[in-house]
Design a protein around this motif. Structure first.
Motif, PDB file in Angstrom:
ATOM      1  N   LEU A   1      -8.354  64.760  58.745  1.00  0.00           N
ATOM      2  CA  LEU A   1      -8.147  63.717  57.850  1.00  0.00           C
ATOM      3  C   LEU A   1      -8.015  63.831  56.047  1.00  0.00           C
ATOM      4  O   LEU A   1      -7.388  63.574  55.784  1.00  0.00           O
TER       5      LEU A   1
ATOM      6  N   HIS B   1      -2.869  55.465  60.388  1.00  0.00           N
ATOM      7  CA  HIS B   1      -4.110  55.349  61.087  1.00  0.00           C
ATOM      8  C   HIS B   1      -4.399  53.571  61.155  1.00  0.00           C
ATOM      9  O   HIS B   1      -3.661  53.135  60.353  1.00  0.00           O
ATOM     10  N   ARG B   2      -4.682  53.256  62.029  1.00  0.00           N
ATOM     11  CA  ARG B   2      -4.973  52.498  62.191  1.00  0.00           C
ATOM     12  C   ARG B   2      -6.706  52.134  61.753  1.00  0.00           C
ATOM     13  O   ARG B   2      -6.995  52.272  61.818  1.00  0.00           O
ATOM     14  N   THR B   3      -6.664  50.775  61.023  1.00  0.00           N
ATOM     15  CA  THR B   3      -8.184  50.541  60.555  1.00  0.00           C
ATOM     16  C   THR B   3      -8.506  48.774  61.095  1.00  0.00           C
ATOM     17  O   THR B   3      -8.236  48.183  61.134  1.00  0.00           O
TER      18      THR B   3
ATOM     19  N   ARG C   1      -2.754  59.624  65.089  1.00  0.00           N
ATOM     20  CA  ARG C   1      -3.026  59.131  64.064  1.00  0.00           C
ATOM     21  C   ARG C   1      -4.435  57.914  65.144  1.00  0.00           C
ATOM     22  O   ARG C   1      -4.764  58.326  65.996  1.00  0.00           O
ATOM     23  N   LEU C   2      -5.042  58.076  63.531  1.00  0.00           N
ATOM     24  CA  LEU C   2      -6.811  57.658  64.189  1.00  0.00           C
ATOM     25  C   LEU C   2      -7.240  56.172  64.318  1.00  0.00           C
ATOM     26  O   LEU C   2      -6.609  55.433  63.389  1.00  0.00           O
ATOM     27  N   ARG C   3      -7.832  55.949  65.100  1.00  0.00           N
ATOM     28  CA  ARG C   3      -8.056  54.239  65.401  1.00  0.00           C
ATOM     29  C   ARG C   3      -9.995  54.362  64.457  1.00  0.00           C
ATOM     30  O   ARG C   3     -10.602  54.650  64.839  1.00  0.00           O
ATOM     31  N   ILE C   4      -9.701  53.413  63.248  1.00  0.00           N
ATOM     32  CA  ILE C   4     -10.419  53.561  62.017  1.00  0.00           C
ATOM     33  C   ILE C   4     -11.306  51.867  61.853  1.00  0.00           C
ATOM     34  O   ILE C   4     -11.277  51.476  61.855  1.00  0.00           O
TER      35      ILE C   4
ATOM     36  N   VAL D   1      -4.677  54.999  54.007  1.00  0.00           N
ATOM     37  CA  VAL D   1      -5.163  55.622  55.609  1.00  0.00           C
ATOM     38  C   VAL D   1      -3.568  55.273  56.574  1.00  0.00           C
ATOM     39  O   VAL D   1      -3.204  55.402  57.284  1.00  0.00           O
ATOM     40  N   GLU D   2      -3.430  53.269  55.915  1.00  0.00           N
ATOM     41  CA  GLU D   2      -2.860  52.298  56.966  1.00  0.00           C
ATOM     42  C   GLU D   2      -1.325  52.653  56.565  1.00  0.00           C
ATOM     43  O   GLU D   2      -0.157  53.051  57.467  1.00  0.00           O
TER      44      GLU D   2
END
Length: 470
Positions: free
Chosen positions: A454, A291-293, A256-259, A286-287
């Motif tokens: 992604l 993932h975290r924006t 899971r990505l930090r965006i 994406v949230e």
């Protein structure tokens, strides 16, 4: 809307390039049937789109019959090369009457890398003069039009390639990107457009020795898997020197990505309502995928705009003054279009500050890449507003007005060219009128794998709009 597409019940159907290659390999169709279907589709849509610079169908037909292809992922798949890249036997005119239409004597390095995928090139695609603007329009001929609505721009500078792929005439096409020229037409025409890391693919012949090499070669496609296969094949032929291997990406990643979310253009203007709605919607998507924006400002000062224009102008000045050496002895600078001449004059007027502008662009690289100390990916719109109507970015209008409009349109893409970092435009949105809206994701140098993983995840979560269904 004035929509144009060529999808029909023929050998190509609605398959992407991988699907066509699989059908050829399984002998469900032949390479000859594939190229004939592509040529019929081109003939059906090109009168409306004006996407072809040079037709090379007879050689393509012969290759198909002879099965004269390397063993890549796209054996026998019809495609096209952008007309700023040498393909032996075809003129390389760079979209300009200033370049004599003399056939290239040999392929350049990227052409061989592209051919190694197994594609069958049917010709060369249209582009604006020297790829210096973000629309495929001209002062001396008809524009290339957007198949989603022919009143609108197909983007640039890889506009011919994007128009053909979006219209279904070809499944993939060569494109290259010096300030957004893969991602801009991908966004305008509803396609996948990956600008690789600097050096990932073979450099463009004209810019590889420039102080900052902005240009990266790649493709536009209708599916993430086509782009992933292209990148993997290209690395098998020529690995990017000094870059980590990408490998074949075949689906979403688990991480899971930090965006970082950036929605304010460097110019400071507001996004149009459709673009703002679409980028907000994708951030929510994406949230929802885990993932975290986090909203952040672009860490680059507004002086970057002037510095990039200075450097862009220097490229035009080099064309203007050394065109015979850069291109061909038949180069005629009297035939340069007014926009190219305007850029050249701008470089001459501000030549005294060129060294400081180049230093500034290099400093901006460190600032831009510093975001990746905290974030895996940067999310933004690809463009600051919807594709404009034909004429809005016409290269024949007043140079100052054209430059101002261009700067406001492409506010998000150039930072990846000066930094060398990879970025991908995905067709994840549509305007209320039905025009595509591209969303851009970028990663740190060498990290195309994260972008492709992604992209696979987002394509599955929100399948891309298809022109034949709209």
């Amino acid at each position: 809307m004035k929509k144009v597409h060529a999808f029909t019940d023929d050998a190509l159907g609605d398959l992407d390039a991988v699907g066509i290659a699989d059908a050829i390999a399984a002998r469900e169709i032949s390479a000859a049937e594939a190229v004939e279907a592509a040529l019929a589709r081109i003939d059906a849509v090109n009168p409306q789109l004006n996407a072809i610079a040079f037709d090379d169908r007879e050689r393509a037909r012969k290759r198909a019959v002879d099965s004269d292809f390397p063993a890549g992922s796209f054996v026998g798949v019809p495609s096209i090369i952008k007309n700023n890249t040498d393909f032996a036997g075809l003129p390389t005119c760079h979209g300009s009457a200033a370049v004599a239409p003399n056939p290239a004597s040999a392929n350049e390095a990227f052409t061989n890398q592209f051919l190694a995928t197994g594609v069958n090139l049917v010709g060369a695609s249209n582009m604006p003069a020297f790829g210096l603007t973000a629309t495929t329009e001209y002062v001396d001929r008809e524009p290339t039009r957007n198949p989603w609505d022919t009143d609108f721009s197909a983007g640039g500078s890889s506009g011919g390639s994007a128009a053909l792929v979006a219209a279904g005439a070809l499944p993939i096409a060569h494109a290259n990107d010096g300030g957004g020229s893969i991602r801009i037409p991908a966004a305008a025409c509803g396609l996948v457009g990956l600008k690789p890391s600097r050096g990932r693919t073979a450099p463009a012949k004209q810019t590889e020795d420039a102080p900052i090499d902005l240009v990266c070669n790649g493709i536009v496609s209708r599916s993430v898997r086509d782009t992933a296969r292209f990148l993997d094949d290209s690395q098998g032929f020529r690995p990017g020197p000094g870059l980590p291997p990408v490998g074949l990406v075949e689906g979403p990643g688990e991480k899971r990505l930090r965006i970082a979310l950036i929605t304010e253009p460097i110019t400071g203007q507001l996004l149009d309502s459709d673009t703002q709605r679409c980028v907000t919607d994708v951030a929510e998507l994406v949230e929802s995928l885990g993932h975290r924006t986090e909203m952040v400002p672009l860490p680059v000062d507004r002086v970057y705009i002037r510095q990039f224009i200075d450097y862009w102008s220097l490229l035009a000045f080099a064309l203007d003054r050394t065109g015979k050496r850069l291109h061909d002895k038949g180069f005629d600078r009297k035939q340069l279009d007014s926009f190219t001449r305007g850029l050249s004059r701008n470089a001459l007027r501000h030549f005294y500050r060129m060294p400081s502008s180049i230093r500034g662009l290099r400093r901006s690289t460190a600032a831009f890449r510093s975001l990746h100390e905290q974030f895996d990916v940067i999310l933004s719109p690809t463009l600051a507003h919807l594709p404009p109507e034909i004429g809005y970015l016409d290269p024949g209008i007043d140079f100052g007005e054209a430059m101002d409009r261009l700067t406001r349109y492409v506010a998000f893409t150039p930072a990846n060219n000066t930094s060398g970092t990879p970025a991908i435009s995905l067709p994840l949105g549509q305007s209320k009128s039905g025009l595509p809206v591209g969303i851009q994701f970028s990663a740190d140098l060498g990290d195309e794998r994260t972008l492709l993983e992604l992209a696979f995840e987002l394509e599955a979560a929100r399948p891309f709009a298809r022109i034949q269904d709209a």
